[in-house]
Design an enzyme around this catalytic site. Structure first.
Site, PDB file in Angstrom:
ATOM      1  CG  ASP A   1      -2.113   0.870   1.119  1.00  0.00           C
ATOM      2  OD1 ASP A   1      -1.983   1.984   0.597  1.00  0.00           O
ATOM      3  OD2 ASP A   1      -3.207   0.437   1.547  1.00  0.00           O
TER       4      ASP A   1
ATOM      5  CB  CYS B   1      -7.290   2.452   0.128  1.00  0.00           C
ATOM      6  SG  CYS B   1      -5.795   3.070   0.936  1.00  0.00           S
TER       7      CYS B   1
ATOM      8  CG  ASP C   1      -3.382   1.137  -2.494  1.00  0.00           C
ATOM      9  OD1 ASP C   1      -2.174   1.429  -2.411  1.00  0.00           O
ATOM     10  OD2 ASP C   1      -4.159   1.245  -1.521  1.00  0.00           O
ATOM     11  CG  HIS C   2      -2.948   4.986  -3.264  1.00  0.00           C
ATOM     12  ND1 HIS C   2      -2.083   5.312  -2.246  1.00  0.00           N
ATOM     13  CD2 HIS C   2      -4.036   4.434  -2.671  1.00  0.00           C
ATOM     14  CE1 HIS C   2      -2.625   4.983  -1.092  1.00  0.00           C
ATOM     15  NE2 HIS C   2      -3.816   4.430  -1.325  1.00  0.00           N
TER      16      HIS C   2
END
Length: 507
Positions: free
Chosen positions: A13, A53, A312-313
């Protein structure tokens, strides 16, 4: 199913895309991911399709752009009518399992009114079986810590950032304070150990999603990763002299910087400490994944396991005076992607790096195609299989696209400050090698000349010399949205002879 591929689908993450030593990062060391890239394919221009998220993972797991799945914020339900990679894999006899979280807000129309999943946005992806589900509430880990004799905070949410006693770095400490738990028992080790235990006990092909929290906040790392990188030596921050000067770029940015939760601290030593620990958490994840890769090799599963590593980012980490993920800057959206395809057809491409623009919506089609599943019409992305086999696709996108929905049903501050309705709190972005265009529903647009201004400081949208470029990219963005309108049933026609079905490629 004995000859079926295994899949290990890993997300770490909030991992910025440039933070791999395989890409020449000046500080971060990721030897195990570098080794994975040498045996697979490294995608150098890979982008998330949304933040934060929940919306990003909705795109990742459904293969759909936000404009189609419409789960725009953490807590926006994901419509139950959409399928996902787990459901499609289950149709072939797989048992998709989860270690970590998917941040999927459940469709309330499908749940009992008393369902606990209607009281958290961190539900499981439909079709996946949680083995060790951990998010804000890391119950499996903290229960295990208690059984092992470790003290756990009364509010177990704080276990992720439970720091050892001592002085913090910006207050005079020699190094950033470490996590109170040793690396062998922290949340990253716990999940990777549970994953390996599961695989070792499994006697059939598996699809496992390992969703690690780190390097997501809290920025607290166990020893020795807390002190692995010197805060004074981390790269500087891409920002203007003050956050007030930064906010002059655009009304939305001014609003975002007015929110203390998202504004980087002005204490330089604290910000450098956060960045050093952020890097340390990456190296910890890399070490843990190295143990997983070694286990797969030793257990004889390495040569039959497709490995996908992404995020996710990204994370602003002080750039443009921002923390977290938001807006239109590349730091929030460019993320890593490494895929190791064990098939013989992929041998020639091992160790290659791809410069074409790829997106998280491409991952579901890739995994499904490689296990022999049909790719649902809903998917806005395309399979990366040609790249994995060293082939250039006949057609491929020329740019990356993403969306940011900054509405907040529980807080109307953006609406009041920017004179917007809740439904107008949106932006769409298109970027290629040369330019980035940002379109707001009801705010002025932005245009960046990335060849002259790679750090996105100068908005040239109102420069007369750039008006033809503005028109070109606005038209490209409009065409992209039109081309990717939701199309689940649009390839079907009901006729006198019955339904006629003719699927077609997106591009």
């Amino acid at each position: 199913m004995a000859d079926k591929l295994n899949i290990l689908f890993i997300t770490a993450d909030q991992w910025r895309g440039e933070c791999l030593s395989a890409l020449g990062h000046e500080m971060v060391k990721t030897p195990n991911l570098d080794a994975l890239a040498k045996e697979g394919v490294l995608f150098k221009r890979h982008y998330a399709n949304a933040v934060p998220c929940g919306p990003s993972r909705a795109s990742l797991h459904t293969g759909m752009y936000l404009q189609n799945h419409r789960s725009g914020t953490n807590g926006t339900p994901l419509d139950a009518r959409h399928t996902n990679w787990a459901k499609e894999a289950a149709r072939l006899g797989y048992d998709p399992v989860l270690f970590g979280y998917t941040d999927t807000s459940q469709d309330p129309r499908e749940e009992d009114p008393e369902s606990p999943w209607l009281r958290t946005y961190e539900g499981p992806l439909p079709g996946i079986r949680p083995v060790a589900m951990m998010g804000t509430w890391p119950t499996p880990w903290t229960d295990w810590l208690k059984r092992e004799g470790y003290e756990v905070p009364d509010d177990i949410r704080y276990a992720y950032g439970h720091r050892a006693h001592g002085m913090e770095y910006e207050d005079g400490g020699a190094v950033p304070r470490p996590l109170v738990y040793p690396k062998e028992v922290d949340d990253t080790s716990f999940l990777t150990n549970r994953l390996m235990d599961f695989i070792a006990e499994s006697g059939k092909p598996f699809i496992a999603h390992l969703s690690l929290l780190r390097p997501h906040p809290p920025f607290v790392a166990p020893e020795p990763f807390n002190a692995m990188y010197d805060p004074e030596a981390v790269p500087g921050f891409k920002r203007k002299a003050t956050h007030e000067a930064e906010g002059e770029q655009h009304p939305w940015l001014r609003h975002q910087l007015s929110r203390k939760l998202y504004r980087a601290p002005e204490n330089e030593k604290k910000l450098r400490r956060l960045k050093a620990v952020y890097y340390g958490l990456m190296s910890e994840v890399d070490e843990a994944l190295g143990r997983v890769f070694a286990f797969l090799k030793k257990s004889g599963r390495w040569d039959n396991t497709l490995i996908v590593f992404t995020s996710d980012h990204g994370e602003q980490m002080g750039d443009h005076w921002l923390l977290g993920k938001c807006g239109y800057f590349d730091a929030s959206y460019r993320i890593p992607l490494i895929i190791r395809d064990p098939r013989e057809e992929a041998y020639a491409a091992r160790g290659t790096q791809v410069d074409r623009f790829t997106e998280n919506v491409d991952i579901m089609p890739t995994m499904l195609e490689l296990i022999g599943a049909e790719i649902p019409v809903q998917c806005d992305g395309a399979s990366l299989r040609p790249f994995l086999e060293g082939r250039e696709p006949a057609t491929w996108r020329r740019e990356a696209h993403w969306e940011f929905d900054f509405r907040d049903p529980a807080n109307d501050s953006a609406e009041k400050r920017l004179n917007l309705t809740m439904h107008q709190c949106t932006m769409n972005i298109i970027r290629d090698e040369k330019f980035k265009y940002v379109h707001f529903t009801k705010l002025p647009p932005l245009l960046f000349d990335l060849e002259k201004d790679p750090d996105e400081f100068t908005n040239v949208a109102t420069d007369p010399a750039y008006l033809p470029v503005m028109l070109d990219y606005a038209q490209r963005l409009l065409s992209w949205r039109m081309n990717h309108d939701e199309q689940t049933l649009t390839h079907i026609s009901i006729t006198d002879g019955g339904p006629v079905v003719r699927p077609a490629a997106r591009y």
